[in-house]
Design a protein around this motif. Structure first.
Motif, PDB file in Angstrom:
ATOM      1  N   GLY A 200     -46.606  64.676  18.529  1.00 40.40           N
ATOM      2  CA  GLY A 200     -46.133  64.376  19.884  1.00 40.40           C
ATOM      3  C   GLY A 200     -46.731  63.095  20.424  1.00 40.40           C
ATOM      4  N   PHE A 201     -48.014  62.898  20.176  1.00 38.72           N
ATOM      5  CA  PHE A 201     -48.698  61.689  20.636  1.00 38.72           C
ATOM      6  C   PHE A 201     -48.100  60.443  19.991  1.00 38.72           C
ATOM      7  N   VAL A 202     -47.877  60.527  18.679  1.00 38.18           N
ATOM      8  CA  VAL A 202     -47.336  59.382  17.945  1.00 38.18           C
ATOM      9  C   VAL A 202     -45.907  59.081  18.380  1.00 38.18           C
ATOM     10  N   ASP A 203     -45.036  60.117  18.374  1.00 37.38           N
ATOM     11  CA  ASP A 203     -43.608  59.911  18.634  1.00 37.38           C
ATOM     12  C   ASP A 203     -43.305  59.599  20.096  1.00 37.38           C
ATOM     13  N   GLU A 204     -44.028  60.237  21.012  1.00 35.40           N
ATOM     14  CA  GLU A 204     -43.694  60.116  22.429  1.00 35.40           C
ATOM     15  C   GLU A 204     -44.503  59.048  23.164  1.00 35.40           C
ATOM     16  N   ILE A 205     -45.700  58.751  22.665  1.00 40.19           N
ATOM     17  CA  ILE A 205     -46.565  57.817  23.390  1.00 40.19           C
ATOM     18  C   ILE A 205     -46.745  56.503  22.629  1.00 40.19           C
ATOM     19  N   LEU A 206     -47.088  56.573  21.339  1.00 42.47           N
ATOM     20  CA  LEU A 206     -47.393  55.352  20.592  1.00 42.47           C
ATOM     21  C   LEU A 206     -46.154  54.536  20.218  1.00 42.47           C
ATOM     22  N   VAL A 207     -45.224  55.170  19.500  1.00 45.05           N
ATOM     23  CA  VAL A 207     -44.068  54.426  18.977  1.00 45.05           C
ATOM     24  C   VAL A 207     -43.293  53.693  20.076  1.00 45.05           C
ATOM     25  N   PRO A 208     -43.050  54.311  21.243  1.00 50.55           N
ATOM     26  CA  PRO A 208     -42.320  53.587  22.289  1.00 50.55           C
ATOM     27  C   PRO A 208     -43.036  52.314  22.776  1.00 50.55           C
ATOM     28  N   GLN A 209     -44.329  52.197  22.513  1.00 47.38           N
ATOM     29  CA  GLN A 209     -45.077  51.017  22.938  1.00 47.38           C
ATOM     30  C   GLN A 209     -45.052  49.888  21.905  1.00 47.38           C
ATOM     31  N   VAL A 210     -44.510  50.170  20.712  1.00 50.33           N
ATOM     32  CA  VAL A 210     -44.507  49.186  19.631  1.00 50.33           C
ATOM     33  C   VAL A 210     -43.164  48.462  19.611  1.00 50.33           C
ATOM     34  N   PRO A 211     -43.151  47.154  19.860  1.00 44.21           N
ATOM     35  CA  PRO A 211     -41.883  46.426  19.866  1.00 44.21           C
ATOM     36  C   PRO A 211     -41.071  46.585  18.579  1.00 44.21           C
ATOM     37  N   GLY A 213     -40.909  49.219  16.887  1.00 44.75           N
ATOM     38  CA  GLY A 213     -40.333  50.560  16.917  1.00 44.75           C
ATOM     39  C   GLY A 213     -40.754  51.495  15.811  1.00 44.75           C
ATOM     40  N   ARG A 214     -41.922  51.276  15.227  1.00 41.72           N
ATOM     41  CA  ARG A 214     -42.374  52.177  14.163  1.00 41.72           C
ATOM     42  C   ARG A 214     -43.887  52.086  14.020  1.00 41.72           C
ATOM     43  N   ILE A 215     -44.448  53.048  13.290  1.00 42.81           N
ATOM     44  CA  ILE A 215     -45.853  53.034  12.913  1.00 42.81           C
ATOM     45  C   ILE A 215     -46.016  52.134  11.688  1.00 42.81           C
ATOM     46  N   GLY A 216     -47.108  51.409  11.629  1.00 40.97           N
ATOM     47  CA  GLY A 216     -47.352  50.533  10.485  1.00 40.97           C
ATOM     48  C   GLY A 216     -47.864  51.288   9.274  1.00 40.97           C
TER      49      GLY A 216
END
Length: 250
Positions: A200-211, A213-216
């Motif tokens: 939930g933290f990754v999908d809802e909080i982190l990813v939306p902040q990354v231009p 649009g994904r985790i590295g």
């Protein structure tokens, strides 16, 4: 021509995540890699996976005795070090109300004390033209809830980049840092969150902040570290490279 041919690299915390990915990339580029980890079984298993150009040392980066004896162990294996990647560390998060002395000491011991005394221990083995890479983090650029102590640790490491670079310039030893954003590693497994909370933290909080649009991926950070370790970055000194998908750039 491989970028790190005949180089000797030491990676602390090299048994998983970005450290392990970097060890793989270093070896592919011709280096002999010495990794450290806290547990013999994990070190042995990782060395076996990395192959004949890998060596391992059991060392706890939060233990001053281990850090002071690290140079002797490295010297007995290879004599000198051309590349030092100080990677050992992990995140643990707590709100202001939850922070206690154990939490504070644990993180500062590994990431702040561990960084400075690792560098101090290995410096006598490093020749002119060597490269030191430290781990910073994008948490020094944003106010992340629950990350007060972790951010403070990374802020201290960030300050080391410039002071170490200044002190070591006369020895032609370059000092730089890589600053990862959210990366696919086991990082969040050590935060105290369960799997559902992490997702939930990754999908809802982190990813939306990354231009982007994904985790590295850990391999993407490793490529940046290899650049800083190689002659490709021969005029790069005292700075950070952000590998964060643009998270703190816009």
């Amino acid at each position: 021509m491989k970028k790190l041919m005949n180089k000797v690299a030491l990676i602390t915390g090299g048994t998983s995540g970005i450290g392990k990915a970097t060890a793989i990339d270093f070896i592919e580029q011709g280096a002999t890699v010495i990794i450290t980890g806290r547990h013999q079984k994990t070190v042995d298993q990782t060395v076996s996976e990395l192959g004949e150009n890998a060596l391992g040392i059991v060392a706890d980066s939060g233990n001053i005795s281990d850090l002071k004896s690290l140079a002797e162990k490295v010297k007995s294996l290879k004599g000198t070090v051309d590349i030092l990647y100080v990677n050992a560390g992990y995140g643990k998060f707590a709100t202001i109300e939850e922070i206690d002395e154990v939490h504070y000491d644990e993180l500062f011991n590994v990431m702040v004390k561990g960084t400075i005394f690792t560098v101090q221990s290995i410096l006598p083995l490093m020749n002119e033209g060597s490269s030191i890479i430290l781990n910073t983090s994008i948490v020094t650029e944003i106010g992340m809830q629950g990350a007060s102590v972790y951010s403070a640790c990374k802020g201290a490491v960030k300050s080391f980049v410039k002071t170490f670079a200044s002190e070591l310039s006369n020895r032609k030893i370059r000092v730089n840092a890589v600053s990862p954003g959210p990366i696919e590693t086991g990082f969040f497994n050590k935060t105290g969150m369960n799997e559902e909370e992490i997702d939930g933290f990754v999908d809802e909080i982190l990813v939306p902040q990354v231009p982007l649009g994904r985790i590295g991926r850990a391999q993407e950070v490793a490529k940046a570290i290899t650049y800083l370790a190689s002659e490709d970055s021969s005029y790069v000194h005292g700075t950070e490279i952000y590998v964060d998908g643009g998270m703190v750039q816009f």
